[in-house]
Scaffold this motif. Structure first.
Motif, short mmCIF file in Angstrom:
data_model
loop_
_atom_site.label_atom_id
_atom_site.label_comp_id
_atom_site.label_asym_id
_atom_site.label_seq_id
_atom_site.Cartn_x
_atom_site.Cartn_y
_atom_site.Cartn_z
N SER A 107 0.89 -1.03 0.05
CA SER A 107 0.07 0.06 -0.05
C SER A 107 0.84 1.31 0.05
O SER A 107 0.48 2.32 -0.68
CB SER A 107 -0.95 -0.07 1.16
N LYS A 118 -9.01 0.12 -2.74
CA LYS A 118 -8.45 0.51 -1.78
C LYS A 118 -6.75 -0.12 -1.92
O LYS A 118 -5.78 0.47 -1.44
CB LYS A 118 -8.63 0.04 -0.47
N TRP A 172 -4.42 6.20 3.31
CA TRP A 172 -4.12 5.59 1.95
C TRP A 172 -3.28 6.52 1.20
O TRP A 172 -2.53 5.86 0.19
CB TRP A 172 -5.49 5.64 1.40
N PHE A 224 -12.97 2.07 -1.08
CA PHE A 224 -13.53 3.10 -0.08
C PHE A 224 -13.92 4.18 -0.98
O PHE A 224 -13.98 4.01 -2.31
CB PHE A 224 -12.15 3.60 0.41
N ARG A 272 -6.71 10.34 -1.75
CA ARG A 272 -8.02 10.77 -1.13
C ARG A 272 -8.05 12.18 -0.95
O ARG A 272 -6.92 12.79 -0.42
CB ARG A 272 -8.38 9.80 0.11
#
Length: 660
Positions: A150, A616, A548, A595, A456
């Motif tokens: 991630s 995500k 994120w 998300f 985001r």
């Protein structure tokens, strides 16, 4: 030697050498001009005057020093540092181009010019804390693997955005992947650094990767380019190595038709540039595979496919543990000898490549989908059909509803903000200060050139109908519909769910939450209680916080510049009970892989809020898509908020036991 350096012969006196103090106590000593040559100061890497030569440690290759604070054995198993690899130029058709090396001043100037491209004015902090201990770098777990992947992809997306802004039309090699992996490696953001045979902790069969360097960061395959990853065996003679993993990605004539058998072609011998094809040699990786045959050790297999969403890219799936059964030599297409290795998949493992092969047959119409009820649930409302499937029981489908491809506002809804379209004549470009949409997004376009969400944000502003840019502008992602082949399927214990036939990259647009915008009064009438309507989406709920976005300090930015808190003008309730799209079938999970992100764009002179879903993390095919339903905001005490609770069956390690 004394004549070559030009130093006074008296310095060769051994008694004087033996009387030298330890290096750490020495102070600079300068030659007296009357007794020796004039003092000359040169950089460590030269150039050096006649008679002088480089001195250790600058006699060897530069740029390979280890990272402070890390165990030396962490990196000893990697053949070449990640930073030493360079990307190959890619033409518009996705084929790699091999160029001949040239000599002379002109070639040096060209290389220097290329190096200037995509150079960012930032320096990664030296005191950066990776949040991963030395033991965790050696041996990982599922949470660590997901964390590393991630963080890598978040950094890669940001670097890609910066790269697009710096050279939008250059056609120069994209280096964001290499730069991101280099930063991750140098800062210790990795796991499973110790090479091993068999299972890699935290990596599961069926996991997908969109970059070879992701395999390196989680310890699945340590070679960033080579298809065979060898490892020396303890107690063996020096040089005795076995293969611990292989990547079969179409570079050679591998036989990949049988999902449980792989006939792998050895490396080497391919024609490239002015080099003609030749016989493969039993060295390095080929020799390691041959030894794995005799030792019968486990070999991890990663299979690569062309990415259907990005034709110039590949996606890799971890297919599990195999063993080499036999090897032989045969004539290849070039007429030269090649090595062949037959590997058999160990029985009892979860299906991975077999699932991909089955989906391919469905898409090509070579095999019918088991349990198929409807080939297209949307009745043509979407550009890509959505299958309706039930392999569990005899139920013929969900309750009747009207399919909507986007949100539906009541006529009484007023304009949320004034509409100002951009004047871009082609498509919006990053760095264009005259683009109003660029300004509304805080000086960055929210998507990469491939339409992947970078971060985001409190709010994203897409181009609308009053903008002069073209329909294919990359700032029109959520409003152009989904690009993934989905199916609505019957789960065993949670009703109907949603999953995809295609691999989904992190940041990919999934779909919008379509339905009818209602107020609290209508919500109570629609569901009996505004919080008990399972087909309602509430922007005002409390959602589990998670990070994120990229780590701003790694690109020289203030951490406050990457806020992930949403800024919605007014609470919004969307009901999909009677009218909606595929989003109404997404189930809740306390560890979701999807998300939501608020987005605004103008249509018919009205700027309205939309709720868009994005991946995500990387999501393998046939994996259920889920998001967090959130917890209602209520003035009631926690002990009295039992009404409307549902037992959660997500199966996550972080499951809170219920959802609303």
């Amino acid at each position: 030697m004394e004549e070559e350096t030009g130093i006074d012969n008296d310095l060769g006196d051994k008694s004087r050498v033996l009387d030298v103090k330890p290096l750490r106590f020495l102070v600079p000593q300068f030659f007296d001009a009357s007794n020796g040559p004039p003092f000359f100061c040169a950089p460590p890497n030269g150039p050096f005057p006649s008679g002088f030569s480089p001195f250790p440690p600058f006699t060897g290759p530069q740029g390979s020093q280890s990272t402070p604070g890390l165990k030396q054995h962490e990196f000893c198993s990697t053949a070449v540092p990640i930073r030493s690899f360079r990307a190959e130029p890619v033409e518009s058709n996705g084929q790699h181009v091999h160029k001949q090396k040239t000599s002379g001043l002109s070639s040096i100037k060209k290389k220097a010019k290329k190096r200037k491209v995509f150079e960012f004015a930032f320096t990664a902090p030296t005191d950066f804390n990776p949040g991963i201990s030395l033991s965790e770098r050696d041996d990982g777990n599922r949470e660590l693997v997901e964390n590393v992947l991630s963080r890598f992809d978040a950094l890669r997306r940001k670097l890609s955005q910066m790269e697009d802004a710096s050279e939008p039309h250059s056609g120069v090699i994209k280096r964001s992947v290499l730069k991101a992996s280099n930063i991750m490696m140098s800062k210790g953001v990795r796991t499973n650094a110790i090479k091993r045979i068999g299972v890699v902790p935290g990596v599961e069969i069926g996991d997908i990767f969109f970059f070879r360097l992701e395999l390196c960061l989680v310890g699945l395959h340590a070679q960033s380019m080579a298809g065979i990853d060898p490892m020396p065996m303890k107690g063996d003679l020096e040089g005795e190595r076995v293969a611990v993993s292989i990547v079969s990605a179409g570079g050679y004539d591998d036989d990949v038709e049988d999902p449980d058998v792989l006939v792998y072609t050895g490396h080497g011998g391919n024609a490239s540039g002015d080099k003609e094809a030749s016989d493969q040699k039993l060295v390095r990786g080929n020799l390691a595979l041959e030894r794995s045959l005799h030792r019968a050790n486990e070999v991890r297999v990663i299979r690569g496919f062309q990415d259907s969403s990005h034709q110039a890219s590949k996606v890799y799936v971890y297919d599990g543990i195999y063993k080499v059964q036999e090897s032989w030599i045969e004539k290849g297409k070039s007429g030269c000898n090649i090595f062949k290795y037959k590997l058999l998949r160990i029985p009892g493992q979860k299906g991975a490549f077999a699932t991909w092969k089955m989906i391919q047959k469905w898409k090509e119409g070579l095999s019918s989908r088991d349990g198929l009820i409807l080939p297209d649930l949307t009745s043509g409302a979407e550009s890509i059909p959505v299958s309706l499937v039930n392999e569990v029981d005899d139920e013929k489908g969900p309750a009747h509803f009207t399919y909507l491809s986007t949100i539906k506002y009541p006529k009484s809804c007023k304009l949320l903000q004034p509409s100002f379209g951009c004047n871009c004549c082609d498509v919006c470009q990053a760095g264009n200060s005259n683009c109003t949409c660029f300004k509304k997004n805080g000086g960055d376009l929210p998507y990469t050139a491939y339409g992947i969400l970078v971060c985001r944000k409190p709010m994203i502003y897409e181009c609308g109908s009053s903008c002069l840019c073209l329909r294919n502008c990359k700032n029109r992602v959520a409003q152009t519909g989904f690009k993934v082949h989905f199916e609505v399927f019957k789960t065993r214990d949670r009703g109907w769910g949603l999953r995809a036939w295609d691999p989904i990259r992190a940041g990919t647009f999934i779909c919008e939450y379509a339905g009818e915008v209602i107020d609290n009064v209508d919500a109570k009438q629609d569901g009996g209680n505004d919080e008990s309507n399972e087909y309602a989406f509430h922007t005002s709920r409390v959602y589990e916080s998670f990070k994120w976005n990229y780590e701003a300090e790694l690109v020289g930015e203030d951490s406050s510049a990457t806020s992930e808190d949403y800024d919605i003008p007014s609470p919004l309730i969307i009901s999909s009970k009677n009218s909606g799209n595929i989003a109404r079938f997404m189930n809740h999970s306390c560890s979701p892989n999807v998300f939501w992100q608020p987005i605004m764009y103008e249509h018919n002179n009205e700027v309205l809020l939309h709720i868009a879903f994005f991946a995500k993390r990387h999501i393998p095919p046939m994996t259920e898509l889920t998001f967090d339903y959130g917890i209602p905001r209520s003035d009631e005490k926690e002990s009295n908020v039992e009404y409307g609770k549902n037992k959660c069956l997500c199966g996550s390690a972080k499951c809170r036991g219920y959802f609303h």
